[in-house]
Design a protein around this motif. Structure first.
Motif, PDB file in Angstrom:
ATOM      1  N   UNK A 239       0.812  -1.196   0.000  1.00  0.00           N
ATOM      2  CA  UNK A 239       0.000   0.000   0.000  1.00  0.00           C
ATOM      3  C   UNK A 239       0.853   1.255   0.000  1.00  0.00           C
ATOM      4  N   UNK A 240       0.233   2.379  -0.298  1.00  0.00           N
ATOM      5  CA  UNK A 240       0.963   3.655  -0.339  1.00  0.00           C
ATOM      6  C   UNK A 240       1.564   4.005   1.006  1.00  0.00           C
TER       7      UNK A 240
ATOM      8  N   UNK B 102       2.414  -1.860   9.442  1.00  0.00           N
ATOM      9  CA  UNK B 102       1.306  -1.107  10.041  1.00  0.00           C
ATOM     10  C   UNK B 102       0.030  -1.266   9.233  1.00  0.00           C
ATOM     11  N   UNK B 103      -1.129  -1.030   9.856  1.00  0.00           N
ATOM     12  CA  UNK B 103      -2.405  -1.125   9.131  1.00  0.00           C
ATOM     13  C   UNK B 103      -2.384  -0.262   7.863  1.00  0.00           C
ATOM     14  N   UNK B 104      -2.883  -0.832   6.783  1.00  0.00           N
ATOM     15  CA  UNK B 104      -2.902  -0.105   5.515  1.00  0.00           C
ATOM     16  C   UNK B 104      -1.637  -0.263   4.705  1.00  0.00           C
ATOM     17  N   UNK B 105      -0.631  -0.900   5.290  1.00  0.00           N
ATOM     18  CA  UNK B 105       0.636  -1.049   4.575  1.00  0.00           C
ATOM     19  C   UNK B 105       0.575  -2.078   3.461  1.00  0.00           C
ATOM     20  N   UNK B 106      -0.327  -3.057   3.616  1.00  0.00           N
ATOM     21  CA  UNK B 106      -0.526  -4.071   2.584  1.00  0.00           C
ATOM     22  C   UNK B 106      -2.015  -4.118   2.250  1.00  0.00           C
ATOM     23  N   UNK B 107      -2.325  -4.115   0.970  1.00  0.00           N
ATOM     24  CA  UNK B 107      -3.723  -4.138   0.529  1.00  0.00           C
ATOM     25  C   UNK B 107      -4.019  -5.464  -0.170  1.00  0.00           C
ATOM     26  N   UNK B 108      -5.299  -5.875  -0.127  1.00  0.00           N
ATOM     27  CA  UNK B 108      -5.722  -7.157  -0.701  1.00  0.00           C
ATOM     28  C   UNK B 108      -6.575  -6.928  -1.950  1.00  0.00           C
ATOM     29  N   UNK B 109      -6.409  -7.836  -2.902  1.00  0.00           N
ATOM     30  CA  UNK B 109      -7.250  -7.862  -4.093  1.00  0.00           C
ATOM     31  C   UNK B 109      -7.857  -9.258  -4.236  1.00  0.00           C
ATOM     32  N   UNK B 110      -8.962  -9.333  -4.948  1.00  0.00           N
ATOM     33  CA  UNK B 110      -9.572 -10.627  -5.237  1.00  0.00           C
ATOM     34  C   UNK B 110      -8.706 -11.393  -6.242  1.00  0.00           C
ATOM     35  N   UNK B 111      -8.787 -12.713  -6.190  1.00  0.00           N
ATOM     36  CA  UNK B 111      -8.110 -13.535  -7.188  1.00  0.00           C
ATOM     37  C   UNK B 111      -8.781 -13.361  -8.548  1.00  0.00           C
ATOM     38  N   UNK B 112      -8.028 -13.464  -9.623  1.00  0.00           N
ATOM     39  CA  UNK B 112      -8.639 -13.361 -10.953  1.00  0.00           C
ATOM     40  C   UNK B 112      -9.554 -14.543 -11.232  1.00  0.00           C
ATOM     41  N   UNK B 113     -10.504 -14.348 -12.120  1.00  0.00           N
ATOM     42  CA  UNK B 113     -11.433 -15.406 -12.494  1.00  0.00           C
ATOM     43  C   UNK B 113     -10.896 -16.173 -13.704  1.00  0.00           C
ATOM     44  N   UNK B 114     -11.144 -17.459 -13.724  1.00  0.00           N
ATOM     45  CA  UNK B 114     -10.855 -18.282 -14.902  1.00  0.00           C
ATOM     46  C   UNK B 114     -12.012 -19.240 -15.119  1.00  0.00           C
TER      47      UNK B 114
END
Length: 348
Positions: A260-261, A285-297
């Motif tokens: 994360x920023x 710290x909180x916000x340091x790493x962000x999560x994304x959904x896995x891509x669809x196949x």
């Protein structure tokens, strides 16, 4: 030409083929098994059945066979089917060695029949998600991939317990896990193979292995299987310079993780932790790493049979080539050599 399939061996996988191949337009012409209980199953399910492979191979309605017999019978049955002019699909492993595979391929070429292996795990959604990340550089330049398959069920069953039948986990699942890595990045050459193979609960056959493949594209692939690890680790971990992907299970639960920023702007500082002072491994710290959904196949295991149909009717090339099957078996042989010598084996 419509595939009219004869199933040689009507156990669990034989029944799977019988129930699923028709979804790709395959006709189940006949099945055979030497066990009376399985002959009864076939009759109750409405299939024409035979007591021996020879009887099935003599049936003119059968133009293609799938071999779902114990591993040690693949070579014998493949060569016999080719001599009868039947196209041949073997369950994995196609053969117990590269030498056996070469004999099988020679027999099929001589008879002018198609020969392929049912490496159905190329259509697994969890693997294809990782392949998509590699192909599309969703994680940047990947430097490590971990493929892990753990079970708490312990003991194997039936013929899988015996070396003479081609039992053990390298032949059972190792062939899949290696094939998936090589299918994921077919252009990469294998620089070395290192393996540790153990008999944890079984005296005669392997039930744990870790295989490390160093590839010339800079990726190190770690493949681990155990029938007796009681707290499972993620099915897949892939890490690149732009993110990390975790696929936890066959159910494809997991995420992509990115910096994360906030983390990018943090000043360098030493932090006191339970392990003592550290800068590099301080808690994020909180916000340091962000999560994304896995891509669809989108994927379906019966696409294997659609491809076989395309091959037999001259529309497509085989997705699973015997040269690829040979490469997987070569890696398996190198892994066994490495485990015996406790040294890495230089490969391609």
């Amino acid at each position: 030409m419509k595939i009219k399939l004869g199933i040689i061996g009507f156990g669990g996988m034989g029944k799977w083929h019988a129930q699923n191949a028709p979804r790709a337009g395959v006709e189940i012409a006949a099945v055979c098994d030497i066990a009376e209980a399985k002959q009864k199953d076939a009759a109750e399910m409405g299939y024409k059945f035979y007591k021996t492979a020879e009887e099935l191979l003599e049936d003119p309605d059968v133009n293609t066979v799938v071999l779902t017999v114990p591993n040690h019978l693949h070579k014998e049955m493949c060569i016999k089917a080719a001599e009868y002019g039947k196209h041949v699909i073997t369950e994995k492993p196609a053969a117990l060695s590269v030498a056996e595979l070469d004999e099988m391929e020679t027999a099929c070429k001589k008879a002018g029949v198609v020969f392929t292996a049912h490496q159905n795990r190329r259509w697994d959604r969890d693997m294809l998600i990782v392949k998509k990340a590699f192909d599309e550089k969703l994680l940047g330049n990947i430097f490590t991939i971990e493929s892990k398959l753990h079970s708490g069920n312990g003991y194997m069953h039936e013929w899988h317990l015996y070396q003479k039948y081609g039992g053990g986990m390298i032949y059972d699942w190792g062939v899949h896990l290696i094939d998936q890595i090589l299918f994921m990045m077919p252009e990469a050459k294998i620089k070395s193979v290192y393996a540790d193979i153990k008999n944890v609960l079984h005296e005669e056959v392997d039930d744990y292995f870790k295989i490390i493949l160093k590839l010339d594209n800079g990726i190190t692939a770690h493949i681990e299987l155990s029938t007796y690890i009681l707290e499972y680790q993620p099915r897949w971990l892939a890490a690149g310079d732009k993110g990390t992907m975790i696929v936890k299970s066959f159910g494809c639960d997991g995420n992509i993780y990115r910096t994360g920023k906030m983390l990018e702007k943090l000043p360098s500082q030493i932090v006191e932790t339970e392990a003592g002072p550290t800068r590099q491994f301080a808690p994020v710290p909180p916000g340091g790493i962000v999560k994304e959904e896995l891509p669809e196949v989108d994927t379906d295991w019966v696409d294997f049979y659609k491809n076989v149909d395309g091959v037999l009717n001259g529309r497509e090339e085989s997705i699973i080539k015997i040269s690829e099957v040979r490469r997987v078996l070569s890696v398996m042989e190198a892994a066994r050599q490495s485990a015996q010598t406790r040294e890495a084996i230089l490969f391609e």
